[in-house]
Design a protein around this motif. Structure first.
Motif, mmCIF file in Angstrom:
data_model
loop_
_atom_site.group_PDB
_atom_site.id
_atom_site.type_symbol
_atom_site.label_atom_id
_atom_site.label_comp_id
_atom_site.label_asym_id
_atom_site.label_seq_id
_atom_site.Cartn_x
_atom_site.Cartn_y
_atom_site.Cartn_z
ATOM 1 N N ASP A 365 0.829 -1.205 0.000
ATOM 2 C CA ASP A 365 0.000 0.000 0.000
ATOM 3 C C ASP A 365 0.865 1.258 0.000
ATOM 4 N N PHE A 366 0.244 2.357 -0.387
ATOM 5 C CA PHE A 366 0.956 3.613 -0.599
ATOM 6 C C PHE A 366 1.501 4.178 0.707
ATOM 7 N N LEU A 367 0.725 4.112 1.778
ATOM 8 C CA LEU A 367 1.176 4.659 3.054
ATOM 9 C C LEU A 367 2.419 3.922 3.544
ATOM 10 N N THR A 368 2.437 2.600 3.428
ATOM 11 C CA THR A 368 3.621 1.831 3.821
ATOM 12 C C THR A 368 4.818 2.216 2.966
ATOM 13 N N ALA A 369 4.580 2.453 1.678
ATOM 14 C CA ALA A 369 5.668 2.877 0.789
ATOM 15 C C ALA A 369 6.242 4.218 1.243
ATOM 16 N N ILE A 370 5.389 5.132 1.663
ATOM 17 C CA ILE A 370 5.879 6.423 2.152
ATOM 18 C C ILE A 370 6.736 6.237 3.397
ATOM 19 N N ARG A 371 6.258 5.445 4.330
ATOM 20 C CA ARG A 371 7.000 5.275 5.586
ATOM 21 C C ARG A 371 8.301 4.522 5.377
ATOM 22 N N THR A 372 8.356 3.699 4.346
ATOM 23 C CA THR A 372 9.567 2.920 4.074
ATOM 24 C C THR A 372 10.572 3.703 3.237
ATOM 25 N N LEU A 373 10.100 4.340 2.170
ATOM 26 C CA LEU A 373 11.007 5.016 1.238
ATOM 27 C C LEU A 373 11.305 6.449 1.652
ATOM 28 N N ARG A 374 10.466 7.043 2.470
ATOM 29 C CA ARG A 374 10.629 8.410 2.969
ATOM 30 C C ARG A 374 10.829 9.413 1.825
#
Length: 549
Positions: A365-374
């Motif tokens: 999901d997109f939110l997890t991608a944000i928290r992972t890739l910053r």
């Protein structure tokens, strides 16, 4: 006194019209503004009421009527009717009121107009070329009475974020070319909207008694490619040097057609290249506030189609210009689609996604991608309304002091977030651009003025520069030049109020500067066929149609 003549010297030969024929020619009609002498000379006595109105009075009357209508679709229909009656007056209204009128004649209202096109269709504008016309397209194009310099063509398969609308997609090339004339002064006589009606896979349309297109499933495969090729070949023969813009083709056709023709003839795809340039310009503007270099940014896209990869490709080129290797630049751009983060090893990746499929564990999901890739910037081009949730926006605000948030999908129903949401959930720190229009946002004593990352900042100027120089190709270097020029024209006052683009009333000035930059590239690269003038900007401005009687 002589009868009115066509405004450009390359019209097909015809006798000057008179009387009712003249009043029914939108390119020449002035309606109640014909003078007493003109009425005598041109056989107009008795067809017009006695009072002669100035263009200014006509504009005021149009606006009074327009503003009394109950909704934007009714306003679209009224403006379309004016367009069919009196082109000069239509474009005067648009040019002088671009902030008010552009959202009606193009996004977001044009999306609703396309959905209801079968009900609101009044007069033909442009050409409908159907699959049944195979083998006869050259003959059809010979029916067009003017010498086109610019064609906008769609097959209606991916209209905005609304999907397959078939022949009802004609609203898009009509609207796009209206903006070419209003925003960059391409003479309307030189503009040809085209729908390639190859059928539709939209069953609702096939069942709709008012659907105006072919009632069959879409042509596909080699038959489709041959049909498009026949059109391109016939258009080039009928209108030598014509610039062809592909518009709202589905991903599987858009990339293939662009790559097939781009190195041989002047073509471009605005969804891929125009969107890329306007997004890149917005990033350049955002970095004037947030600081840092483009080559230091981490970009995460919501979407992995033609818009996302087109933007990413141009960002990669711009990062390379700042010193990164191609591999390093690609690594700073990440795509997400309906299945999550695009990563290597995932089955079924299409060709245009493979370049941005990085070595990484799958993220669903997109939110997890944000928290992972910053990421420092998120760019929404997936037409998934509300996808930038409060949690997404808060996460961007936690990671970045000045998070870059571009919600570029349109129409408004497909926007990833509203301007108010972007500012509220980042505590007013977002550097925001949108694909749909939003009013100023008042938050904690500060007023933010969001502006659309609208392709109308880019494609009209690119088209004008290519046509004015007679460029044999439209290159990525031209779109890069357009992006830099657009960003340069953003004033400190714009930046101070949160605007990453110039004000829309400056659009003709913007288009002229972009046209100059594009033409400079054409001359520099030996692509121009027109002699280079001593004063290129003055020449560009002299080519711009000004809607006056």
């Amino acid at each position: 006194m002589t009868a009115p003549v066509r405004a450009t010297p390359n019209s097909k030969t015809m006798d000057p019209p008179r009387g009712l024929t003249l009043l029914r020619d939108p390119l020449l009609n002035k309606g109640t503004a014909f003078t007493e002498a003109e009425r005598d000379e041109l056989g107009l006595r008795g067809f017009l009421p006695a009072h002669v109105l100035s263009m200014e009075e006509q504009v005021a009357r149009v606006l009074t009527n327009l503003r009394s209508l109950p909704n934007d679709l009714e306003k679209y229909i009224a403006l379309n009717s004016l367009h069919d009656r009196n082109e000069a007056l239509f474009f005067r209204v648009v040019c002088d009121n671009i902030d008010e009128i552009q959202p009606i004649i193009y996004t977001p209202t044009v999306g609703l107009a396309c959905q209801r096109f079968g009900l609101i269709f009044q007069r033909p504008r442009g050409m409908f070329i159907s699959a049944n016309d195979r083998g006869h397209i050259a003959e059809l194009l010979s029916n067009w009475p003017y010498q086109a310099k610019l064609i906008v063509v769609t097959d209606g398969e991916r209209i905005l974020g609304l999907g397959d609308l078939g022949a009802h997609g004609m609203g898009i090339p009509v609207g796009k070319l209206s903006l070419y004339s209003a925003c960059a002064g391409i003479h309307p006589e030189n503009c040809l909207p085209v729908v390639l009606d190859v059928g539709t896979n939209n069953q609702d349309l096939l069942n709709d008694r008012y659907y105006i297109g072919l009632r069959q499933k879409r042509l596909s495969g080699q038959a489709y490619d041959d049909f498009v090729d026949e059109f391109v070949t016939a258009a080039r023969a009928a209108f030598p040097g014509v610039l062809i813009q592909f518009e709202d083709f589905a991903n599987h056709s858009a990339f293939r057609l662009l790559h097939k023709y781009r190195d041989d003839i002047p073509v471009f795809n605005d969804d891929i290249q125009g969107t890329a340039a306007v997004a890149l310009a917005g990033l350049f503007s955002a970095l004037r506030v947030g600081g840092g270099k483009l080559s230091e940014q981490q970009i995460l896209f919501l979407g992995a189609g033609e818009a996302a990869t087109g933007i990413a490709d141009l960002i990669v080129s711009a990062m390379m210009a700042e010193g990164l290797s191609e591999a390093e630049a690609i690594k700073r751009n990440w795509l997400t689609d309906s299945r999550g983060l695009v990563v290597k090893g995932r089955a079924g990746l299409t060709e245009h996604k493979l370049r941005y499929a990085h070595d990484h564990a799958p993220l669903d999901d997109f939110l997890t991608a944000i928290r992972t890739l910053r990421p420092t910037a998120i760019i929404g081009v997936a037409a998934v309304g509300g996808a930038f949730t409060p949690e997404v926006l808060k996460a961007m605000g936690e990671i970045n002091d000045r998070p870059i948030v571009f919600a570029l999908s349109n129409p408004t129903s497909k926007a990833e977030c509203s301007a108010e949401e972007a500012y509220r959930y980042t505590e007013g720190r977002a550097l925001f651009a949108c694909g749909s229009p939003y009013d100023p946002v008042h938050l904690d004593g500060k007023t933010f003025v969001p502006r659309q990352g609208n392709n109308s900042y880019i494609f009209p100027g690119v088209g004008l520069g290519a046509v004015a120089s007679g460029s044999k190709l439209v290159t990525d270097e031209m779109f890069m030049a357009a992006a830099h020029t657009l960003a340069y024209l953003v004033t400190p006052e714009d930046i101070e109020q949160g605007s990453l683009y110039p004000s829309l009333p400056r659009i003709r000035e913007v288009s002229a500067h972009i046209a100059e930059a594009v033409a400079e590239v054409a001359y520099k690269r030996g692509l121009a066929t027109a002699p280079k003038p001593n004063d290129l900007m003055a020449f560009i401005e002299s080519q711009m149609y000004n809607p006056l009687y």
